[in-house]
Scaffold this active site. Structure first.
Site, short mmCIF file in Angstrom:
data_model
loop_
_atom_site.label_atom_id
_atom_site.label_comp_id
_atom_site.label_asym_id
_atom_site.label_seq_id
_atom_site.Cartn_x
_atom_site.Cartn_y
_atom_site.Cartn_z
N ASP A 469 0.83 -1.20 0.00
CA ASP A 469 0.00 0.00 0.00
C ASP A 469 0.87 1.26 0.00
O ASP A 469 2.07 1.21 0.30
CB ASP A 469 -0.90 -0.03 1.25
CG ASP A 469 -2.23 0.66 1.02
OD1 ASP A 469 -2.31 1.51 0.12
OD2 ASP A 469 -3.18 0.35 1.76
N ASP A 533 -11.04 1.75 -3.08
CA ASP A 533 -11.47 1.40 -1.72
C ASP A 533 -12.97 1.27 -1.62
O ASP A 533 -13.48 0.86 -0.58
CB ASP A 533 -10.98 2.45 -0.71
CG ASP A 533 -9.58 2.11 -0.20
OD1 ASP A 533 -9.05 1.06 -0.58
OD2 ASP A 533 -9.04 2.91 0.59
#
Ligand code: GLA
Length: 731
Positions: A469, A533
C-alpha cells in the site's frame, strides 16, 4: 545529479544483437509493422522523425518513398517561411512554437537544439534514432517499438549531456500528431477512481498534471483522443499511457496551424534533474495504441499487451486465487481468535487466499502509529503471526499480508531511531497525510533497512502475497535539498524488484488508498491492482468500466463488501455485489460472521461459479456493451465459445421499459444459447413476453440477432443486476 538509473524495462524491449542498418534511413524514414498496423516515420533533411502514417498495415507500394513524395504542408501567411515541423520530438530550435518536447538550460543559458539524425536503425518492429547536436552538446536516443502481436507502440527518449551541467525541465517520451481533437481524460478521487471526462481541444491545451508521487486518483496517466463522438464500438481513437508511478504531465495541444499534438512525460520539479557531463536521463515508456473501432478496439490491443508484455505472461494459466481481506471486517481491531473464526468462514465459502490487512504490526493501534516497524504487534499477537498463518494454511488457503513499506509514523521505533530518514525540506513543517511521513528510499541505508525487515518477515513465515500500500501523497518530496520524486519512484521500483528477486513466489498487489497507483510500470512488478477502496457495486460498475479500457480483468481487484457499503452507506444485494466482483480478481471484504447463513450460502455459490468461469474470463475479450440508458452498465467477457454478460442498473431507469441490450463481440454467424444466471425473483421485474427471463429458461439465437435485436432486459431497480452465460452452439 548522481546518475539515476533509468526505469527498468522488460526484456522484451532489449535490442536485438543483429540489427539491420540502412544508411539511407537517416535521410528518408522508416516503417514499423505490427499487429495489423503500419507506422511510417519520415526523417526529412535528417531531422527528428515525423509520423506520416499510422493506420492499417501497408502493403505494396505504400512505402516510405510514397509518403515522402506526398509529404508537404501548406505554409500560411505570417508564419515562419518553412512553416513548422511537428516531429516526434518537436523542439524550439527548429522553429516549433508549440509546447516543445525538450526544455533545458545550462545555468540559465537556454538550450536551443537543432537535432540531426546521426543514425537510424530499424529491425523487427523496433527503431532507434540517434539525434545529435554537437553545438548544444546533447545526444538524444529515441526508441520506438511496435509490438508485433498487438500493434501497441512504445516510445521513450534518452538524453545524454555532453557539456557543462544541464538542467532538464521537460523531456517528452514522444509527441503524437493526432488527426482528431476529442479527448477523454480521467478525473477521480478516493473511492471514485477513473472518472472519464470528455472535452475537445478547440484551442490551447488540455493538460493533466500529477504532483502527488503516485499515479494519483485525480489525474491517472491515461489520455484518449479520437474522432468526434467516438464510442465503444465506433470511431478512430488513440490511447496514450505514460507507464510511470511518479509525477507526470499529459496533454493535447491545438497548435496555431490547426494541428493537434499529444505529449506525455515525467513532470520534473525545479532542479530535479541536473545532468553532469556524460550523464543521461531516460523517460518512462509512453504506450500508444490506435483503434479504428472505438474504445473496445483499444482494449483488444491493450489487454493482450498487458498479459504478454507487461506481465510477461506470468499470470497466464494460473488461477487467480479468491481473496478474503480483513480490512472492512476488523480494521485495526485484531483479535487472533476472531481472525481464526473469520478464516474458517472464509474457507467455508470457497476463499483461497486470506489477506491480513492493516493493523497487525507493532504499535498499530490506529492509523497514527506503527508504520515502519514491520514485525507483529506483541499485544495483539503474543505468539507472533505463525499460529494464525498455520491455521489459515491448515484450512487450505494461502496467507497474504498488508504492508506499506514506503511510509513511517513519527510514533514508530524506526523514526524514533532515525528521525531524519524521511523526505522533507529542512526547516519546513510538512503537512502529513494520514499522520505519516514518506521514507527517503533514495538513501540506501533506508531502503536496506526496509528491505531487511520485509525479507526477514517473508523468510520467517509462509506468506504468499503482499498487499503493498501507499497511502500518502508526496509533498515536500525533497532529499538533501533536492527535489526527489523521480529518484524516489525509481527507488520504490528497486525495492519491489529486490523483494521479488529474493521471494519470487510472493505475489504483490499495488494499492494506494485504492487505485492511486495504477500504471503499466508498477504492473511489470506487481500482480494485481486494488482498483478502489469502494466496494459499493454501484460505484464499482462505473470505476471498473473505465479501468477495464486499459487493464484486463485478472489484475482488477474486486471484492464483495458488506451489504451496507462502508464508503457510501448504500445497501446492495448480494447478487449485485457478487456479480460485480465476479469477472475481476474476485475477493470478499466483509465481516462474514455478521452475514446470515443464507447470504454466506449465496456468496459461496457465486465464488464457486467464479471458479468455474475464471480460466476463460481471465483470458477473454472485454467488450463494454452500450445501452441507450446511461444508467445501465453492460459488460461482456467473451471467449471463443462462451461469454459472460451482465447488465447492472446503477441509476433509476431512464425509460419506463428498458431497451434490449445489444450484444457486441459474439461471432455473428453462429448460434448462441443464452442462460440467465440467478434470474430475478420479483415477477414484476420481468416483461410478460420475455418468458425466458422470468423462468430462467435458456434460449438459442444467432449472434447476429443478439447483436442487432439484442437481449430483452427486465425492468431493474437502481442497484439490480442481471447476468447471463452464453455458450456457442456447434455448427
Ligand atoms: C488503504 C487501502 C485499504 C486498506 C487501508 C488500510 O486505504 O486502500 O484497502 O488496506 O489502507 O489502512
Amino acid at each position: 545529479m548522481t546518475a539515476a538509473p533509468g526505469p527498468s524495462h522488460a526484456a522484451h524491449f532489449v535490442q536485438p544483437t543483429a540489427r539491420r542498418e540502412r544508411a539511407d534511413l537517416t535521410g528518408l524514414g522508416f516503417r514499423l509493422d505490427g499487429g495489423g498496423e503500419s507506422l511510417v516515420f519520415l526523417t526529412p533533411g535528417g531531422g527528428a522523425p515525423e509520423l506520416a502514417y499510422w493506420g492499417p498495415r501497408l502493403t505494396g507500394d505504400d512505402t516510405v518513398d510514397t509518403l515522402a513524395a506526398i509529404a508537404d504542408r501548406a505554409v500560411a501567411p505570417s508564419q515562419l517561411d518553412a512553416g513548422q515541423r511537428l516531429s516526434w520530438m518537436p523542439h524550439a530550435g527548429e522553429g516549433f512554437s508549440g509546447w516543445p518536447a525538450l526544455m533545458a538550460h545550462r545555468n540559465g543559458e537556454l538550450l536551443i537544439t537543432q537535432l540531426r539524425a546521426s543514425r537510424v536503425a530499424a529491425d523487427n518492429g523496433e527503431a532507434w534514432i540517434d539525434l545529435t547536436d554537437a553545438l548544444a552538446g546533447v545526444e538524444l536516443r529515441l526508441t520506438l517499438a511496435l509490438d508485433a502481436d498487438t500493434g501497441v507502440l512504445s516510445s521513450r527518449a534518452r538524453l545524454v549531456n555532453l557539456g557543462a551541467p544541464l538542467t532538464l525541465d521537460w523531456l517528452a517520451a514522444g509527441a503524437l500528431p493526432s488527426p482528431h481533437a476529442e479527448v477523454m481524460l480521467f478525473d477521480g478521487r478516493w473511492g471514485r477512481e477513473f472518472a472519464p471526462v470528455r472535452q475537445s481541444v478547440l484551442t490551447g491545451m488540455l493538460m493533466k498534471e500529477n504532483r502527488t508521487g503516485r499515479t494519483s486518483h485525480h489525474a491517472p496517466p491515461f489520455l484518449i483522443i479520437g474522432e468526434a463522438g467516438f464510442g465503444e464500438a465506433h470511431g478512430e481513437v488513440f490511447a496514450v499511457h505514460l507507464a510511470w508511478s511518479g509525477d507526470h504531465r499529459l496533454f493535447a495541444e491545438r497548435l496555431r496551424d490547426g494541428r493537434v499534438q499529444v505529449q506525455g512525460g515525467e513532470l520534473l520539479h525545479p532542479g530535479e534533474v541536473i545532468l553532469a557531463r556524460g550523464e543521461a536521463y531516460e523517460t518512462p515508456w509512453l504506450h500508444i495504441t490506435r483503434s479504428a473501432t472505438g474504445l473496445t478496439g483499444l482494449s483488444d490491443r491493450l489487454h493482450p499487451f498487458v498479459r504478454d508484455t507487461i506481465l510477461g505472461g506470468r499470470l497466464k494459466a494460473r488461477p487467480r486465487l479468491v481473496h478474503y481481506n480483513t480490512w472492512e471486517a476488523v480494521y485495526f481491531d485484531h483479535d487472533p481468535a476472531r481472525l481464526r473464526a473469520l478464516a474458517e468462514l472464509a474457507a467455508s465459502v470457497g476463499v483461497e487466499r486470506f489477506v491480513l490487512d492493516d493493523g497487525w504490526f507493532a504499535g498499530r493501534a490506529n492509523d497514527r502509529a506503527g508504520l515502519g516497524d514491520w514485525r507483529p504487534d506483541r499485544v495483539k499477537y503474543p505468539a507472533g503471526l505463525a499460529l494464525l498463518i498455520a491455521h489459515v494454511r491448515g484450512l487450505g488457503m494461502e496467507f497474504g499480508l498488508w504492508v506499506e513499506p514506503e511510509m513511517a509514523n513519527a510514533d514508530s521505533d524506526l523514526l524514533r531511531a532515525h528521525p531524519d530518514w524521511i523526505l522533507g525540506a529542512s526547516g519546513r513543517d510538512q503537512p502529513l497525510g494520514r499522520g505519516q511521513y514518506v521514507l527517503d528510499l533514495t538513501r540506501s541505508e533506508v531502503s536496506d533497512t526496509i528491505f531487511a525487515q520485509l525479507h526477514s518477515l517473508l523468510a520467517a513465515h509462509d506468506i504468499g502475497y503482499l498487499k503493498w500500500d501507499m497511502n500518502r501523497e508526496l509533498t515536500h518530496a525533497v532529499s538533501a535539498g533536492r527535489a526527489a520524486t523521480h529518484r524516489q519512484t525509481l527507488s520504490v521500483y528497486a525495492l519491489i524488484d529486490r523483494v521479488r528477486a529474493a521471494h519470487p513466489r510472493v505475489e504483490i498487489e499495488s494499492c494506494a488508498s485504492g487505485g492511486g497507483r495504477a500504471d503499466y510500470e508498477i504492473l511489470r512488478r506487481t500482480d494485481r491492482i486494488w482498483t478502489s477502496d469502494t466496494n459499493d457495486p454501484i460505484e464499482r460498475q462505473a470505476i471498473q468500466r473505465a479501468f477495464s479500457i486499459f487493464f484486463p480483468p485478472e489484475v482488477m481487484g474486486a471484492h464483495v463488501g458488506p451489504r451496507a457499503s462502508h464508503t457510501t452507506a448504500r445497501a446492495a444485494s448480494l447478487r449485485m455485489r457478487a456479480l460485480t466482483a465476479l469477472p475481476g480478481h474476485m475477493g470478499v471484504e466483509a465481516d462474514l460472521a455478521a452475514m446470515s447463513a443464507d447470504e454466506r450460502a449465496a456468496l459461496a455459490e457465486a465464488i464457486a461459479l467464479h471458479k468455474t468461469l475464471r480460466a476463460w474470463l481471465h483470458a477473454g475479450r472485454t467488450v463494454r456493451l452500450e445501452h441507450p440508458d446511461p444508467g445501465m452498465v453492460g459488460l461482456a467477457v467473451v471467449a471463443e465459445d462462451r461469454a459472460f454478460v451482465s447488465a447492472a442498473q446503477i441509476a433509476t431507469p431512464a425509460t419506463a421499459t428498458p431497451a434490449p441490450l445489444r450484444l457486441a463481440g459474439l461471432s455473428r454467424d453462429r448460434d448462441w444459447t443464452v442462460r440467465p444466471l440467478h434470474p430475478p425473483r420479483r415477477p414484476r421485474a420481468t416483461l410478460a413476453q420475455t418468458g425466458f427471463l422470468a423462468l430462467g429458461e435458456p434460449v438459442t439465437v444467432s449472434g447476429r440477432v443478439l447483436a442487432h435485436a439484442g437481449l430483452p432486459m427486465p425492468i431493474l431497480h437502481a442497484g439490480e443486476i442481471i447476468a447471463f452465460l452464453l455458450t456457442r452452439e456447434a455448427k
